[in-house]
Design an enzyme around this catalytic site. Sequence first.
Site, PDB file in Angstrom:
ATOM      1  N   ASN A  26       0.812  -1.167   0.069  1.00 16.43           N
ATOM      2  CA  ASN A  26      -0.149  -0.141   0.091  1.00 16.43           C
ATOM      3  C   ASN A  26       0.772   1.273  -0.142  1.00 16.43           C
ATOM      4  OD1 ASN A  26       0.751   0.370   2.542  1.00 16.43           O
ATOM      5  ND2 ASN A  26      -0.963  -0.562   3.324  1.00 16.43           N
ATOM      6  N   CYS A  71      -8.266  -2.239  -6.112  1.00 18.58           N
ATOM      7  CA  CYS A  71      -7.284  -2.638  -4.816  1.00 18.58           C
ATOM      8  C   CYS A  71      -8.080  -2.443  -3.766  1.00 18.58           C
ATOM      9  CB  CYS A  71      -5.895  -1.696  -4.876  1.00 18.58           C
ATOM     10  SG  CYS A  71      -6.644   0.254  -5.457  1.00 18.58           S
ATOM     11  N   SER A  72      -8.257  -1.189  -2.827  1.00 19.33           N
ATOM     12  CA  SER A  72      -9.011  -0.808  -1.894  1.00 19.33           C
ATOM     13  C   SER A  72      -9.972   0.182  -2.452  1.00 19.33           C
ATOM     14  CB  SER A  72      -8.167  -0.335  -0.628  1.00 19.33           C
ATOM     15  OG  SER A  72      -7.389  -1.532  -0.091  1.00 19.33           O
ATOM     16  N   ASP A  73      -9.307   1.145  -2.709  1.00 20.57           N
ATOM     17  CA  ASP A  73     -10.117   2.366  -3.229  1.00 20.57           C
ATOM     18  C   ASP A  73      -9.933   2.556  -4.678  1.00 20.57           C
ATOM     19  OD1 ASP A  73     -11.407   3.443  -0.598  1.00 20.57           O
ATOM     20  OD2 ASP A  73      -9.346   4.495  -0.359  1.00 20.57           O
ATOM     21  N   GLY A  74      -9.303   1.710  -5.465  1.00 16.17           N
ATOM     22  CA  GLY A  74      -9.212   1.897  -6.857  1.00 16.17           C
ATOM     23  C   GLY A  74      -8.406   3.126  -7.389  1.00 16.17           C
ATOM     24  N   TRP A  75      -7.582   3.844  -6.842  1.00 16.92           N
ATOM     25  CA  TRP A  75      -7.089   5.211  -7.314  1.00 16.92           C
ATOM     26  C   TRP A  75      -5.542   5.129  -7.145  1.00 16.92           C
ATOM     27  CZ3 TRP A  75     -11.112   7.813  -3.665  1.00 16.92           C
ATOM     28  CH2 TRP A  75     -10.555   7.844  -2.247  1.00 16.92           C
ATOM     29  N   ASP A  76      -5.116   4.203  -6.586  1.00 14.97           N
ATOM     30  CA  ASP A  76      -3.694   3.977  -6.391  1.00 14.97           C
ATOM     31  C   ASP A  76      -2.880   2.906  -7.351  1.00 14.97           C
ATOM     32  OD1 ASP A  76      -2.961   6.339  -4.926  1.00 14.97           O
ATOM     33  OD2 ASP A  76      -3.918   5.105  -3.232  1.00 14.97           O
ATOM     34  N   LYS A 103      -5.538  10.551  -6.266  1.00 15.49           N
ATOM     35  CA  LYS A 103      -5.592  11.888  -5.370  1.00 15.49           C
ATOM     36  C   LYS A 103      -4.263  12.645  -5.352  1.00 15.49           C
ATOM     37  CE  LYS A 103      -7.082  10.109  -1.260  1.00 15.49           C
ATOM     38  NZ  LYS A 103      -7.737  10.182  -0.085  1.00 15.49           N
ATOM     39  N   ARG A 135      -1.577  13.005  -2.310  1.00 17.56           N
ATOM     40  CA  ARG A 135      -0.492  12.026  -2.461  1.00 17.56           C
ATOM     41  C   ARG A 135       0.837  12.914  -2.345  1.00 17.56           C
ATOM     42  NH1 ARG A 135      -3.115   9.203  -0.784  1.00 17.56           N
ATOM     43  NH2 ARG A 135      -4.394   7.471  -1.565  1.00 17.56           N
TER      44      ARG A 135
END
Lengths: 644, 644
Positions: free
Chosen positions: A353, A414-419, A456, A460
């Site tokens: 992560n 992934c978790s939020d799908g933005w990284d 983000k 980030r």
Amino acid sequence: MEKHPAGPDGPKKAGDPRRPSVRAPGEALDSPAGSHVEWCKQLIAATISTQISDPALSKVSKRPNLRKFQVQVQLKDVALVTGESVQLRAQDVMYICPFSGLVTGMLTLTDYKLYFNSLEREPPFFLDVNLGAISRLETINVQSHGEDSRGLELVCKDMRSLRFAYKKEADQPELVDLLARYAFPLCKGLALFAFQYQEDFPVNGWTVYDPVMEYKRQGLPNESWALSRVNSSYQLCDTYPSLLVVPTCIPEDDLRRVAAFRAKHRIPVLSWIQRDNQAAIARCSQPLVGMSGKRNKDDERYLELLRETNGTPKLTIFDARPSVNAVANKATGGGYEGDEYQNAELIFLDIHNIHVMRESLKKLRDIVYPTVEESHWLSSLESTHWLEHIKLVLAGAIRVADKVSGGKSVVLHCSDGWDRTAQLSSLAMLMLDSHYRTLRGFEVLIEKEWLSFGHKFASRIGHGDKNHADQDRSPIFVQFIDCVWQMTKQFPTAFEFNERLLATVLEHLYSCRFGTFLFNCESMRELNEVRSKTVSLWSYVHSSSTRYLNPFYTPESGRVLYPVASMRHLELWVSYYIRWNPRIRQQQQSPVEQRYKELLVLRDEYLRKLEELSPSPPSAHMTSPAPPGPAPTTQQFTHLHTPF
Amino acid sequence: MEKHPAGPDGPKKAGDPRRPSVRAPGEALDSPAGSHVEWCKQLIAATISTQISDPALSKVSKRPNLRKFQVQVQLKDVALVTGESVQLRAQDVMYICPFSGLVTGMLTLTDYKLYFNSLEREPPFFLDVNLGAISRLETINVQSHGEDSRGLELVCKDMRSLRFAYKKEADQPELVDLLARYAFPLCKGLALFAFQYQEDFPVNGWTVYDPVMEYKRQGLPNESWALSRVNSSYQLCDTYPSLLVVPTCIPEDDLRRVAAFRAKHRIPVLSWIQRDNQAAIARCSQPLVGMSGKRNKDDERYLELLRETNGTPKLTIFDARPSVNAVANKATGGGYEGDEYQNAELIFLDIHNIHVMRESLKKLRDIVYPTVEESHWLSSLESTHWLEHIKLVLAGAIRVADKVSGGKSVVLHCSDGWDRTAQLSSLAMLMLDSHYRTLRGFEVLIEKEWLSFGHKFASRIGHGDKNHADQDRSPIFVQFIDCVWQMTKQFPTAFEFNERLLATVLEHLYSCRFGTFLFNCESMRELNEVRSKTVSLWSYVHSSSTRYLNPFYTPESGRVLYPVASMRHLELWVSYYIRWNPRIRQQQQSPVEQRYKELLVLRDEYLRKLEELSPSPPSAHMTSPAPPGPAPTTQQFTHLHTPF
């Protein structure tokens, strides 16, 4: 005679692997790990007390007869961009260079940059820093011989740290206060510099990405896929783009029910489709399974619909996370797709992560700045795990590209799908679709997979924000660009753009000069009128695009690139991460590149002469002497005519 | 649905960084370090008992209906060189491939090579091994189902090990006995294969190096330096060449007294001189100082003479060893130059001895064959110290080149002056003198610094000798070639030859096909009539020299190359050390090289057409469009016209 037999110094000195008289000037200072800030403060204090407060010393270092001339030349040297204005000038500032020692000169602070220049050295010493790249400011005050002195350290997001020392003049505003004001404007309620910068460029970079055109290029909409306006005002998902591609047959109400079961409402939508076999890459966030193992029939049916669009026997769901993390996410309401999803297989890609990546880059920084760890370079590099993470991201994208190339549709999250999801989708698309390997296509890729889908950037990178310890910060996009660099190294003729473009993108990721990377998502950029009030980075790039072109580029439109994701084939991107160290050779043009360009010029010259002399145009004949293999087509020649 | 949640296998499998379906066929076998031989024996025994003795299995694996055809095709496949003769053919031999598993086929043994081929696979499987590359043979016998079976392992000097299993036929001679006979002919009093091999080549490689011509090229003899015949019958030093370059004014008797004070009588003699400043590189062995600290006035006066030839204020003596080793050598009568040497400085270069280098390469082998250590690749590589040793050798040569380039004469030695000294002198000469960077010049460099000056190739390589544990063996020359490769990577346009030449030199370092690397010194090669009875490797190279040319080569005659000897700029020569692993991409031509060659062809084609069309020759005009910088001169164009 002199000799260096066995002894505490002898062999060490004799065996010094650095070249005796050819090496870069000066010695690097040692930076004991762990006590960095404390050590820095002590150094600055010591510098101030010996250099500033000793009148004899300061006389020597200031070269008073040079000063007037110096100031004039220096003022001229600083070329400001449109909209940039000088906020402060300070004389007799000392820059404590970790490579070449102390240098005294003038510091200029604008609302965009900090400049430092000195005529003490030959050639004159010059450096500048984008204020946007500053992560934190450290100061120290020293009272010595009745004078008030300051030490200042700028810890930057771009791997370096800069240390200055200066005498505090009673009538001058505090440098550090002004610096904080322009480096962290958001904390003062001020606008970022991009809203000040008003340069005109011939190309408007904001027009580079048009989602309708991009989907049209992919052959969309078609009978299975529709362009949906369900999110036109960001009402379905505020971090998604306004235009989404979803299966034709799904009612909007169903999409809303799916959104309720996906983290941050980030439902599975199409990112890319392969024309010939209609295999699709869909991206989303994790399902909200939770500890109780909740199910959602709409979500299950929706994934089944995605599968059916091209008749993939089994839909592959790539979960970018390590499986233990996916399990742990259940505790906070998340999770992963369970057995209830028919005709699907779930594969974990073991990518860590944002926190792990942040710490990894920090460790990398520790071994390369200011001194590069030499005696245990390889194991030190390994202990940062940076290349290991690069390997896992690339390996994951390769698996995605391989499935899709084989005709199977996939879903990524992934978790939020933005990284991690953005890394995987964009890298897989770069492998699959040669359009994204052109300069313009690469810009579209970033605009689409990173910007429109809500990576983000503001959180980030922390644009204009002084909270350097914010746990939301992470170099996920840097890691993506590093992966792209690794691909350009493995396929030196496959990309239209060069390494300089990648470094430029990363410079302006932090600089806040362009609006491109500002804010967290499309809706926020719209709200803040970024397109009308700021300049796009792509306007700047296209104003001198030849600088960013790779002379070796050879378009091969149908080719899927499979880089080798093994440690033996990955390299540290030295010319980026260690670019501040003068001992690392400058990112100069390679002699092979130089020779190649010379040959291109020569060939074109001959061709021109031939056309002048020959009664019939030689162009038809032109390609015949080329040997078999990746045959130079007319299209390639058009490219090769590009002036460099 | 299938899924791979947390569990002992799940995440590991899911996170497998290898590409799922694009990877090379088969899985590598694990080789537990330390018990290699024992493990191998067990594997072979297990293979024999399951595969050979099980009639059901053997029927399947043998494909009987293919066998007759197979034998015919295979016989044709093995192309022998002139003078090579088949000694044995064996059917149904199993090769236990560490990358792709078992394969059954025919083994052919000649007096030069072992060949194995099989039509079981598509495309047919083929491998061959130069018998000269075999370091040791390991066998195992297994009695199973009343049949006598054999397992055989060939441990090679070139990083690989090959394992075979076969049934012993009563009427056939023992494969392993024949193999030993031709792999280790010296142990049976037989000649090496080079004395059998009689191919005719258009160029006679033995004429490549003529010492008188080479010294003439350097401007020798001159008023300070003379070509001496004091060693014409190897009477002064039996491991030195017959022609030596010494100061003009030194009487032969003095040279003999100096010889008495230098290990193995290897007196300081000139290897290379810089024309413009007359700075010289002299090489020798250690002085025989011993525990009592003996002095020798003749030796001291002689070094003073060397210094005076160009008026160097202080002669630099580079002792390649770590200083502690130099001190330790006193106990066995050796040592280093002490304070009694006036106007001289002694610098230790910290390069380790042949034993350390041998162990380092062994460790490297352990991490790359058969499986490449992936999870801790960087630290594993570091722990072999191979690149660290490469760094120290290069760094030492850089210091030598830097001194000489600055006009200072130097003397190089280690203990005997035939290992580290040869590395330093030849690498420094390669940096200083662009002639050695041409194909022919590089051959001269090897002939001169390595062969004529008595690097003990026979002892270091162990040609035809079965004593694999001989402490005299060491990869010193391999290390030198690796250093050259590192330089070609850092200066891709500076060398006329390519990587393939370096790999070819190393192949025939072991092969015993050519006379070039046989025996320990010039006197032994003369005694054994190597020049008249064997073929030179350079005859072979020049018979197809275009294969060994670097298309990017750009001659720059005056340029001194200073490679960067830092770990960040050194790479493992993967395409050599890991060349047996099919997962490592083949040493294929790079696409950039391909494009470059295409451009060269195209340019030449246009030029030819221009010459046809144009009334005046365009050659004068030809160079004008090239940009400034390393301007393409007529000479360069001549080179670039070389057909590829």
